[in-house]
Design an enzyme around this catalytic site. Structure first.
Site, PDB file in Angstrom:
ATOM      1  N   SER A 117       0.826  -1.219   0.000  1.00 23.67           N
ATOM      2  CA  SER A 117       0.000   0.000   0.000  1.00 23.67           C
ATOM      3  C   SER A 117       0.860   1.268   0.000  1.00 23.67           C
ATOM      4  CB  SER A 117      -0.988   0.001   1.173  1.00 23.67           C
ATOM      5  OG  SER A 117      -0.348   0.258   2.391  1.00 23.67           O
ATOM      6  N   MET A 159      10.591  -6.598   4.168  1.00 22.32           N
ATOM      7  CA  MET A 159      10.841  -7.182   5.482  1.00 22.32           C
ATOM      8  C   MET A 159      12.085  -8.064   5.489  1.00 22.32           C
ATOM      9  SD  MET A 159       8.406  -5.588   6.776  1.00 22.32           S
ATOM     10  CE  MET A 159       7.814  -6.103   8.374  1.00 22.32           C
ATOM     11  N   ASN A 187      13.626   4.256   4.057  1.00 24.70           N
ATOM     12  CA  ASN A 187      12.682   3.257   4.573  1.00 24.70           C
ATOM     13  C   ASN A 187      11.565   3.978   5.309  1.00 24.70           C
ATOM     14  OD1 ASN A 187      11.675   0.662   5.395  1.00 24.70           O
ATOM     15  ND2 ASN A 187      12.612   0.979   7.402  1.00 24.70           N
ATOM     16  N   HIS A 222       8.997   3.306   8.558  1.00 17.77           N
ATOM     17  CA  HIS A 222       8.873   2.428   9.722  1.00 17.77           C
ATOM     18  C   HIS A 222       7.696   2.910  10.569  1.00 17.77           C
ATOM     19  CE1 HIS A 222      10.232  -0.331  12.823  1.00 17.77           C
ATOM     20  NE2 HIS A 222      10.012   0.650  13.698  1.00 17.77           N
ATOM     21  N   ALA A 246      -1.603   7.638   7.701  1.00 21.86           N
ATOM     22  CA  ALA A 246      -0.620   8.721   7.859  1.00 21.86           C
ATOM     23  C   ALA A 246       0.651   8.413   7.066  1.00 21.86           C
ATOM     24  CB  ALA A 246      -0.310   8.921   9.334  1.00 21.86           C
TER      25      ALA A 246
HETATM   26  C1  GAR Z   1       3.845  -0.504   6.753  1.00 21.63           C
HETATM   27  O1  GAR Z   1       3.102  -0.179   7.908  1.00 21.63           O
HETATM   28  C2  GAR Z   1       5.305  -0.206   6.970  1.00 21.63           C
HETATM   29  O2  GAR Z   1       5.541   0.941   7.746  1.00 21.63           O
HETATM   30  C3  GAR Z   1       5.745  -1.436   7.704  1.00 21.63           C
HETATM   31  O3  GAR Z   1       5.068  -2.504   7.086  1.00 21.63           O
HETATM   32  C4  GAR Z   1       3.853  -2.018   6.527  1.00 21.63           C
HETATM   33  C5  GAR Z   1       3.819  -2.368   5.061  1.00 21.63           C
HETATM   34  O4  GAR Z   1       2.549  -2.143   4.509  1.00 21.63           O
HETATM   35  N1  GAR Z   1       7.162  -1.593   7.632  1.00 21.63           N
HETATM   36  C6  GAR Z   1       7.903  -2.175   8.583  1.00 21.63           C
HETATM   37  O5  GAR Z   1       7.429  -2.641   9.592  1.00 21.63           O
HETATM   38  C7  GAR Z   1       9.389  -2.190   8.297  1.00 21.63           C
HETATM   39  N2  GAR Z   1      10.116  -2.672   9.426  1.00 21.63           N
HETATM   40  P1  GAR Z   1       2.376  -2.006   2.930  1.00 21.63           P
HETATM   41  O6  GAR Z   1       2.984  -3.242   2.302  1.00 21.63           O
HETATM   42  O7  GAR Z   1       0.906  -1.959   2.723  1.00 21.63           O
HETATM   43  O8  GAR Z   1       3.077  -0.747   2.489  1.00 21.63           O
END
Ligand code: GAR
Length: 202
Positions: free
Chosen positions: A13, A88, A105, A107, A171
């Protein structure tokens, strides 16, 4: 415009938020490539449907060759900047060094609080009233590079880790394109890259 590769492992996303923002004429970056470490990540199908260039890499089957193959794909696509978006996988320091100052990145916490996983559960367990998300430069140490931007999100009574993560994600989608755009607006010339490599070594 800076050429950005978005690296994902899952639903993508944030990748979609970066891609949609890049369609504005005044956005300082283009999404030149969407790739990652899992060939069946749902976000890759989304990127393909949106006609972004996609390369499906399987870190598991590539094993030790993965980082070299990824590096070649990025070079071939003429990438200036790498945006990790739910990627990840811990990045080896040799790879970080080759892209010094050029990996960002997102986080889901207000770093330096809650590095690693389960950030929203930790915020809840500690009784935090505010959490949020951070965009930062990637260095060999996990979730520890220079902070480029943050957004705060209130914790509501009755929040679970899931409801909180859902609001933080909204956000994130605002924060990431804005901060990446600001960062991408700087020149990525040889002198600047050398400076970043030196900074990483010192
Ligand atoms: C997001 O919330 C991102 O901040 C987090 O994983 C999610 C990915 O969602 N990232 C971490 O935890 C990195 N350590 P998405 O695939 O829908 O963007």
């Amino acid at each position: 415009k800076a050429r950005v590769a978005v690296l994902i492992s899952g639903r993508g996303s944030n990748m979609a938020a970066l891609l949609y923002a890049s369609r504005a004429d005044d956005c300082p970056y283009d999404v030149a490539l969407v790739t990652g470490d899992k060939p069946d990540a749902p976000g890759l199908a989304l990127a393909e449907a949106e006609r972004a260039p996609v390369i499906r890499l399987d870190a598991k089957s590539l094993g030790a060759d993965y980082w070299e193959v990824l590096h070649s794909a990025l070079e071939k696509a003429g990438v200036d900047l790498i945006a990790l978006a739910g990627f990840m996988r811990i990045i080896p320091s040799a790879f970080v060094a080759r892209w010094a100052g050029r990996i960002v990145n997102i986080h889901p916490s207000l770093l330096p609080k809650y590095k690693g996983l389960h950030t929203q559960q930790q915020a809840l367990d500690n009784g935090d009233t505010i959490t949020g998300a951070t965009v930062h430069l990637v260095t060999p140490e996990l979730d520890s590079g220079e902070i480029l931007g943050q957004v705060e999100v209130a914790v509501l009574r009755g929040d679970t880790a899931e409801t909180l993560a859902d609001r933080v994600l909204i956000a994130e989608h605002q924060l990431y394109p804005r901060i990446l755009g600001r960062y991408a607006a700087r020149p990525f010339d040889a002198g600047w890259i050398e400076q970043q490599v030196d900074a990483l070594a010192s």
